[in-house]
Design a protein around this motif. Structure first.
Motif, PDB file in Angstrom:
ATOM      1  N   LEU A 140       2.233 -31.511   5.946  1.00  0.00           N
ATOM      2  CA  LEU A 140       1.792 -32.637   5.140  1.00  0.00           C
ATOM      3  C   LEU A 140       1.222 -32.194   3.801  1.00  0.00           C
ATOM      4  N   ILE A 141       0.532 -31.077   3.816  1.00  0.00           N
ATOM      5  CA  ILE A 141      -0.045 -30.563   2.568  1.00  0.00           C
ATOM      6  C   ILE A 141       1.071 -30.182   1.601  1.00  0.00           C
TER       7      ILE A 141
ATOM      8  N   LYS B  93       2.067 -31.828  -2.064  1.00  0.00           N
ATOM      9  CA  LYS B  93       2.234 -31.023  -3.278  1.00  0.00           C
ATOM     10  C   LYS B  93       3.593 -31.260  -3.929  1.00  0.00           C
ATOM     11  N   ASP B  94       4.625 -31.468  -3.107  1.00  0.00           N
ATOM     12  CA  ASP B  94       5.985 -31.660  -3.625  1.00  0.00           C
ATOM     13  C   ASP B  94       6.249 -33.077  -4.127  1.00  0.00           C
ATOM     14  N   LEU B  95       5.474 -34.036  -3.699  1.00  0.00           N
ATOM     15  CA  LEU B  95       5.711 -35.431  -4.034  1.00  0.00           C
ATOM     16  C   LEU B  95       5.710 -35.701  -5.543  1.00  0.00           C
TER      17      LEU B  95
END
Length: 111
Positions: free
Chosen positions: A2-3, A7-9
């Motif tokens: 999820l982290i 970060k990629d979003l």
């Protein structure tokens, strides 16, 4: 996991909405707005009537938004959009044909 996703979003949204920004992206967004506006129109008409109503303009917005989205699908080479909007637009046109046929029959009986 999820982290990393968090970060990629921002990079994902930048790629989708900024890097790929062009006329066809704007056209596709407008097509979706036209297509989606039919539900707002239907909701308002139903609220005013106090019952579920599908106004004639619902079908015209369906056809306009469907054709615009279909064009977008062809330009972007999106088979899911092409198949979905191609079939749906045919159904919208058929609904209009049935509505007009029933109106003509009613006018013939009345007149």
């Amino acid at each position: 996991m999820l982290i990393q996703l968090a970060k990629d979003l921002p990079d994902y949204f930048y790629d989708v909405f900024v890097t790929r920004f062009d006329f066809w992206l704007v056209f596709g967004i407008v097509a979706q707005l036209v297509f989606g506006s039919r539900f707002i129109l239907q909701w308002i008409a139903s609220e005013r009537a106090g019952r579920s109503v599908i106004p004639l303009s619902f079908w015209f917005l369906s056809i306009a938004g469907g054709i615009m989205t279909l064009v977008y699908g062809f330009v972007r080479r999106e088979p899911v959009i092409i198949i979905g909007q191609g079939l749906s637009t045919g159904i919208y046109l058929r609904n209009l044909a049935l509505i007009f046929r029933n109106r003509r029959a009613a006018e013939t009986k009345a007149g």
